[in-house]
Enzyme design. Structure first.
Site, PDB file in Angstrom:
ATOM      1  CE  LYS A  13      -2.069  -1.139   3.870  1.00 10.40           C
ATOM      2  NZ  LYS A  13      -1.363  -2.414   4.143  1.00 10.40           N
ATOM      3  NE  ARG A  88      -4.563  -1.353   9.935  1.00  8.70           N
ATOM      4  CZ  ARG A  88      -3.459  -0.789   9.455  1.00  8.70           C
ATOM      5  NH1 ARG A  88      -3.480   0.418   8.962  1.00  8.70           N
ATOM      6  NH2 ARG A  88      -2.326  -1.440   9.471  1.00  8.70           N
ATOM      7  NE  ARG A 127       7.158  -2.510   6.295  1.00 14.55           N
ATOM      8  CZ  ARG A 127       5.826  -2.539   6.322  1.00 14.55           C
ATOM      9  NH1 ARG A 127       5.126  -1.941   5.372  1.00 14.55           N
ATOM     10  NH2 ARG A 127       5.186  -3.172   7.279  1.00 14.55           N
ATOM     11  NE  ARG A 161       5.870  -0.446  10.272  1.00 10.79           N
ATOM     12  CZ  ARG A 161       4.700  -0.554   9.650  1.00 10.79           C
ATOM     13  NH1 ARG A 161       4.553  -0.046   8.429  1.00 10.79           N
ATOM     14  NH2 ARG A 161       3.679  -1.153  10.223  1.00 10.79           N
ATOM     15  NE  ARG A 172       1.860  -5.028  11.329  1.00  8.77           N
ATOM     16  CZ  ARG A 172       3.005  -4.897  10.641  1.00  8.77           C
ATOM     17  NH1 ARG A 172       4.111  -5.485  11.061  1.00  8.77           N
ATOM     18  NH2 ARG A 172       3.027  -4.180   9.559  1.00  8.77           N
TER      19      ARG A 172
END
Ligand code: ADP
Ligand code: AMP
Length: 218
Positions: A13, A88, A127, A161, A172
């Site tokens: 996203k 969400r 990431r 992160r 998550r």
């Protein structure tokens, strides 16, 4: 254009939103980024959100809806925006609907990035982002062109992160399937949903989104 990009954590996203900022002049509205900024600045919202985000659960609807409501009053979003990570939950989607109606800013479309769970775990594990300009990278799928130097701003500082670990990722994903996946039906029923194969490479996904936008513009 006013768009939502939906999808599980790690679907791409933010990557696609950053592309839309550069190529289409839209403003990226990422509640995750806004919350991380609030955590770093130790604001009351940040202090409340920090522990929740570290476990991978969702921050209360009232908190994120308040953040987005304020942000939608800013002048820079008048030319169009892409919501990334919001809404969400169905409650957030209803609140957004009311806010956009009040502000006479109808949505043009909702793009859902479809990605398998195994790929999500791999994407999140690799990431990292530039600590200076926020450009997103991946160890394997989107490395910097020069090792250790941001392609965009030349900074040599990067961050990863705290919630991008296997354990938090499980929570998550559970939150996604329980609370966020119902939004797919919600926007489909409104005739707004466009599905994109998020398993393709970054540029191929971007090209599919560009084609959808061209279609929406008619
Ligand atoms: P999200 O915002 O949905 O959580 P990101 O855009 O941050 O996801 O992408 C997660 C990671 O996967 C990043 O490291 C990014 O570079 C990488 N990535 C994004 N899209 C793709 C893709 N289509 N193929 C492979 N890797 C991708
Ligand atoms: P993201 O950057 O979108 O992956 O979000 C990181 C974390 O921030 C999530 O795991 C949640 O804890 C929190 N968060 C971000 N956006 C929302 C939202 N719209 N509703 C609730 N929590 C959110």
């Amino acid at each position: 254009m006013r768009l939502i990009v939906l999808g599980p954590p790690g679907a791409g996203k933010g990557t696609q939103a950053q592309r839309l900022v550069v190529n289409h002049g839209l403003v990226q509205l990422s509640t995750g980024d806004m919350l991380r900024a609030a955590v770093a600045a130790q604001t009351p919202v940040g202090i409340e959100a920090k522990a929740i985000m570290e476990t991978g659960k969702l921050v209360p609807d009232s908190v994120v809806t308040g953040i987005i409501s304020d942000r939608l009053d800013d002048d820079d979003i008048k030319g169009g925006f892409i919501l990334d990570g919001f809404p969400r939950t169905l409650k957030q989607a209803d609140a957004l609907e009311r806010l956009l109606a009040e502000k006479a800013m109808p949505l043009d479309g909702v793009i859902i990035l479809e990605v398998d769970d195994d790929a999500l775990v791999e994407r999140v594990a690799g990431r990292f982002t530039c600590a200076s300009c926020g450009t997103g990278y991946h160890d394997t799928f989107k490395p910097t062109k020069t090792d250790g130097v941001c392609d965009v701003c030349g900074s040599a500082e990067f961050k990863r992160r705290a919630d991008d670990n296997a354990e938090t990722m499980r929570t998550r994903l559970q939150a996604y399937y329980k609370d966020t996946a119902p939004l797919v039906g919600y926007y489909y029923a409104k005739g707004k949903l466009k599905s994109v194969d998020g398993m393709a490479g970054i540029d191929a996904v971007g090209a599919e989104i560009d084609a959808l936008l061209a279609d929406m513009k008619g």
